[in-house]
Structures are given as structure tokens and as C-alpha cells.
Write an enzyme that holds these catalytic residues in place. Structure first.
Site: not given
Ligand code: NDP
Length: 500
Positions: A198, A273, A307, A404
Site C-alpha cells: 500500500k 522504519e 528520514c 521531526e
Molecule cells: P505516515 O505514518 O503518516 O504514513 C506512512 C504510511 O502509513 C502511508 O502509506 C499511510 O497511508 C499509512 N498509514 C497511515 N495510517 C495507517 C494505519 N492506521 N494503518 C496502516 N497504515 C497507515 O508517514 P508519512 O507518509 O507522513 O511519512 C513520513 C514519515 O516517515 C516521517 O516520520 C519519516 O521520518 C518516516 N520515514 C522513515 C524512514 C525510515 O527508513 N526510517 C524513511 C522514510 C520516511 P496514507 O499516506 O494513505 O495516510
């Protein structure tokens, strides 16, 4: 804008955007049961460029059943490792053949520079795909001498074997949708699992195209499925589905914890992650030019929506004024513009909501009279731009000091010595990455073990590699991606003991 700097959109990209998109289930596009759709916007203009399905629970159920059926059939999970490797290498070749198309799609949906999309989203992803394809043929267990004494005279040979874990749920964020998407898909497929992936609702397009290319490469029907939709419904249904054996999640710490809590019920295997608030420590003997070059990239790449990005820079007092002036010059020199303009160095952030979130952090700092140095003004129009900004010696009370921001905002803090820098750097709930800048080998070797982070770079930042394990300390996650042990997280270890 100089016209020649603007990338001409490929016809294939325009055609893809215009399609009526469905869900990718059992080797092809299917109509969703849900009638709801989600708009996809170009962050450079704020205009809608495509529309995708907002999948409901029944849609996700269908995708998981397809993955589960394919897994049980053995069509992929029991295929010879060398055959899986061949298919996955062909898959990488197809990405290479469609490199420009995928890079442009990424820039249009995510906002990032076409240069970054070509070099990282496509170029680096190719390296990762080929590396991971090769892991298919390197899966191995161990033979073990055991000391079982009964019945008298019996002898045993024992060994472990790694078996694909089952259906994987891959949840992908919006900052590097293609690259992080393939960091879910490739280890799952290399291990012999099936996957339902997803993407973020904001940036699903490149992964949708990769679903088609998987089938073209020879990945059997049902092994790679993709659902689009909102996190709570689509993501939530997927990650709590009883037929999902493993969740691989990249995203925010808040969502990661939520998923971890629900995974406990079934003890679903989980890799997380998560976020970072990554420090850089610059000692007085660092090479100033190397610091500026390395940390301008390490902090502002992809508008800081990385990230691993450096967002807190601690500088030993003797070098502070010099470096603060150099950073100011560099930030004020950055040009702003759309990702499709090859000369623009700072591009829009990924969404209107995220632009507002970053702006709110800056507004809070301004209200509290922080010293803020900003770059050039943002281009006119409805693009989601934020001017790159430095916050000098931030007060602990600013919201951006600990949280962050995930945008082009970096703090510069004067510290008296390395000891103070280490204390401040470690004073965070996060522990994803860090960097240390020094020309003194002894300082580097002494300080690296004291930094609480999953990755520490010395005299560089944000340089990742398929062979270098990556993951977080503390609330930045659990588990490690990449490296030769990557597939361990996508396999179960079975101990076999044979009496003879
Ligand atoms: P989110 O946690 O908001 O979303 C990540 C994914 O989770 C999206 O596909 C989102 O869908 C989905 N999601 C949201 N709610 C749920 C749920 N209840 N159950 C299952 N899936 C869900 O993060 P962001 O997309 O805003 O990404 C930014 C974040 O990711 C930052 O904190 C960044 O640091 C972190 N990140 C970490 C990395 C690492 O390797 N450690 C690498 C890259 C980013 P939808 O978008 O449709 O809401």
C-alpha cells in the site's frame, strides 16, 4: 524560467496519468468495489493530475486472499531460488528501460527534483533491486551438532532452514515512494513471499507502474498485489488482516506504534522504519568546506523530507561563526522551482497539508522570537513551497527543537565541546542516524560508540547503501533493512532434527 531547463513530459507519462486506475490484484488491474476515489496533485502547481481508488475493506480482503492463494500454491514460494533471482533481475532491467518514465511520474506526484528522481528513485533503486535479487540464491541455514543423549546410542543431525514467511503487508510513505516501495517488494519476493503493498495515498503512481512491470518480468499472478487508499481504512485493514504474516512499515513513529499495538494481537512479524531527528556534530577541527557541502545535501535533499536527514547541527564554538555564515550564504543561494526544472535546487514539499505543517513550526519559532534565516522567496502560484531555513541556537521551548519537522528547516547550535554536543545529540526520543565531522581519527573513534543512532557517518551524511544495514535505535524503529541478513526478516527459521 529558461525553457531548456524544463523537462518535457513523456507521452507515456501523460497517458498513464489519464488512465482510470483500479487495484492490482492477481496479476492485473481490477475494478474496485469501492466507488470512492482519491485525487493526486502535482505539488508544483497544486493541480490534480490523476485519480486513484480509495479501497475499502472488501477490496483489501480480495488482495490479501489473492496473495495468500498464490503463496500456498507454491508458484513462487517453492520456485528454485535461481529462477526467482532471474525474474527479479529482469524486473530491475525493466525499471532501467522505463527509467525516465518512472522518474518523471515521481517528480510529478511527489514534487522532488527530476535530478533526484533519476539518480535516487530510479538509479539507486536499480542497485537495490539487483542486490536484493541476488539474495534469493544466498538463503541458508546452519548444520548443528546437538547433544541429545536419549535413547542411548541414538545419533542426530540437526539443521536450520529459512522458509518464506507468507503474505507480507508493505506500507510505504510519500517521501521516496518508488525506492522505499521497492525496499518492501524486493526482499519479500526474493525470500519467496507474496506481498500486498500500500503506497501513500499522496504518491501511489510509480509503485502502480512497478506492479505492471512485475508481471511483465515474470512474477506469477497473485504474488505482487497493490491496493491504493487511505491509511486508516486501507492500511488498517491490511495490517490487521489475519492472513498477513509480516508487516514491513516505513512511516511516522505515531503510525508505527499504532500498527505495532495491533500487531501484538496476532504476534504478526513486524519491521518498523520510523522517524528521525538526526544530529550532526561538527568538531572544531572539521574541514569547513566538506561540512558545508556534505550537510547542505544531508539536510536539504528532497526538501529535508528524508528520514535520515540531518536536522540538528551542533558546532564546536571555535568554528561556529564561520560555519553559520557559510550555511547562511549557501541557503540564500538555493534556487526554488518545480521539480521538472533541472536547475531548481529546492522544490515543493509533497502536499498542502505538509507545507502547512512545516510553516506552522516556523511560525511557532517566529512567535517565540527565534533567529531564523530563510532562503529565497517562494515562487508565485499554488505550489507547496517552503523557503529553506536555518534556526540559530534554538530555544528548547520551540516546537521544532525536538519534533521531526521533515522539511527544509535545520537548527544550528553552538556547543562548548564534544561532550556537550554528545549530550544534546542523544537527548532525543529518536535514534535513526547521526554524523560526526572531524579530521581527527581518535576523536572519531572515541565518539562514534557514544552516539545513539542506527547509522553514524563520519565526514558525510545520508549516504546509504544496499550492503549497509539501516534502521533505528530508540523510537526510530525496530529491525534492520538492507545487508546480507535482510531476508531474515522475511523468513521463518525452522529447526530440523533427524535421528539416525
Ligand atoms: P505516515 O505514518 O503518516 O504514513 C506512512 C504510511 O502509513 C502511508 O502509506 C499511510 O497511508 C499509512 N498509514 C497511515 N495510517 C495507517 C494505519 N492506521 N494503518 C496502516 N497504515 C497507515 O508517514 P508519512 O507518509 O507522513 O511519512 C513520513 C514519515 O516517515 C516521517 O516520520 C519519516 O521520518 C518516516 N520515514 C522513515 C524512514 C525510515 O527508513 N526510517 C524513511 C522514510 C520516511 P496514507 O499516506 O494513505 O495516510
Amino acid at each position: 524560467m529558461n525553457r531548456s531547463n524544463k523537462v518535457v513530459t513523456l507521452d507515456s507519462v501523460i497517458a498513464f496519468l489519464k488512465r482510470t486506475h483500479g487495484l492490482y490484484i492477481n496479476g492485473g488491474w481490477v475494478d474496485a468495489q469501492s466507488r470512492d476515489t482519491l485525487p493526486i496533485y502535482d505539488p508544483a502547481t497544486g493541480l490534480q493530475i490523476a485519480s486513484t481508488v480509495d479501497a475499502n475493506q472488501q477490496d483489501v480482503e480480495r488482495a490479501v486472499l489473492s496473495a495468500h492463494k498464490a503463496f500456498l500454491s507454491g508458484v513462487w514460494s517453492r520456485r528454485l531460488p535461481a529462477e526467482r533471482e532471474r525474474v527479479l533481475l529482469r524486473y530491475a532491467d525493466l525499471l532501467e528501460q522505463h527509467a525516465e518514465e518512472l522518474a518523471q511520474l515521481e517528480t510529478l506526484e511527489q514534487g522532488k527534483s527530476i535530478n533526484i528522481a533519476r539518480a535516487f528513485e530510479v538509479g539507486s533503486t536499480l542497485n537495490w533491486m539487483r542486490y536484493t535479487a541476488g539474495l534469493s540464491t544466498k538463503i541458508c541455514g546452519r548444520t548443528l551438532d546437538v547433544s541429545i543423549p536419549i535413547p542411548e546410542g541414538a545419533r542426530y543431525t540437526a539443521y536450520t532452514r529459512k522458509e518464506p514467511i507468507g503474505v507480507v503487508a508493505g506500507i510505504v510513505p510519500w517521501n521516496f515512494p518508488l525506492m522505499i516501495g521497492m525496499w518492501k517488494v524486493m526482499p519479500a519476493l526474493a525470500a519467496g513471499c507474496s506481498i500486498v503493498v500500500k503506497p501513500s495515498e499522496l504518491t501511489p503512481l510509480t509503485l502502480m507502474r512497478m506492479a505492471e512491470l512485475a508481471t511483465e518480468a515474470g512474477v506469477p499472478d497473485g504474488v505482487f498485489n497493490l491496493v491504493t487508499g487511505r491509511g486508516a481504512v486501507c492500511g488498517g485493514t491490511l495490517t490487521t488482516h489475519p492472513l498477513v504474516s509480516k508487516i514491513s512499515f516505513t512511516g511516522s513513529t505515531v503510525t508505527g506504534k499504532h500498527i505495532a499495538r495491533s500487531a501484538v494481537d496476532r504476534l504478526t512479524r513486524l519491521s518498523l522504519e520510523l522517524g528521525g531527528k538526526n544530529p550532526s556534530i561538527v568538531l572544531a577541527d572539521a574541514d569547513p568546506q566538506q561540512v558545508i557541502e556534505g550537510l547542505m545535501m544531508g539536510s536539504f535533499l528532497n526538501q529535508g523530507q528524508v528520514c535520515a536527514a540531518s536536522s540538528r547541527i551542533y558546532i564546536e564554538a571555535p568554528l561556529f561563526d564561520r560555519l553559520a555564515a557559510d550555511f547562511e550564504l549557501a541557503v540564500k543561494g538555493l534556487s526554488l522551482g518545480p521539480g521538472m526544472d533541472m536547475t531548481a535546487q529546492i522544490n515543493p514539499v509533497a502536499s498542502r497539508a505538509h507545507q502547512q505543517s512545516v510553516q506552522a513550526y516556523l511560525a511557532d519559532a517566529q512567535d517565540k522570537r527565534a533567529e531564523i534565516i530563510s532562503g529565497k522567496s517562494v515562487p508565485a502560484g499554488d505550489g507547496y513551497y517552503v523557503s529553506p531555513s536555518l534556526v540559530i541556537n534554538p530555544d528548547p521551548g520551540l516546537l521544532l527543537t525536538r519534533n521531526e519537522v521533515f522539511g527544509p528547516v535545520v537548527t544550528l547550535t553552538r556547543v562548548a565541546n564534544a561532550q556537550e554536543a554528545i549530550i544534546q545529540a542523544n537527548d532525543s526520543d529518536y535514534g535513526l542516524t547521526a554524523s560526526l565531522w572531524t579530521t581527527n581519527l581518535k576523536s572519531a573513534m572515541d565518539l562514534v560508540p557514544r552516539i545513539e543512532a542506527g547509522t553514524v557517518w563520519v565526514n558525510s551524511h545520508t549516504l546509504i547503501d544496499a550492503n549497509l544495514p539501516f534502521g533505528g535505535f530508540k523510537q526510530s524503529g525496530t529491525g534492520r533493512d538492507f545487508g546480507v541478513d535482510w531476508l531474515d526478516a522475511y523468513t521463518e527459521s525452522k529447526s530440523v532434527c533427524i535421528r539416525h
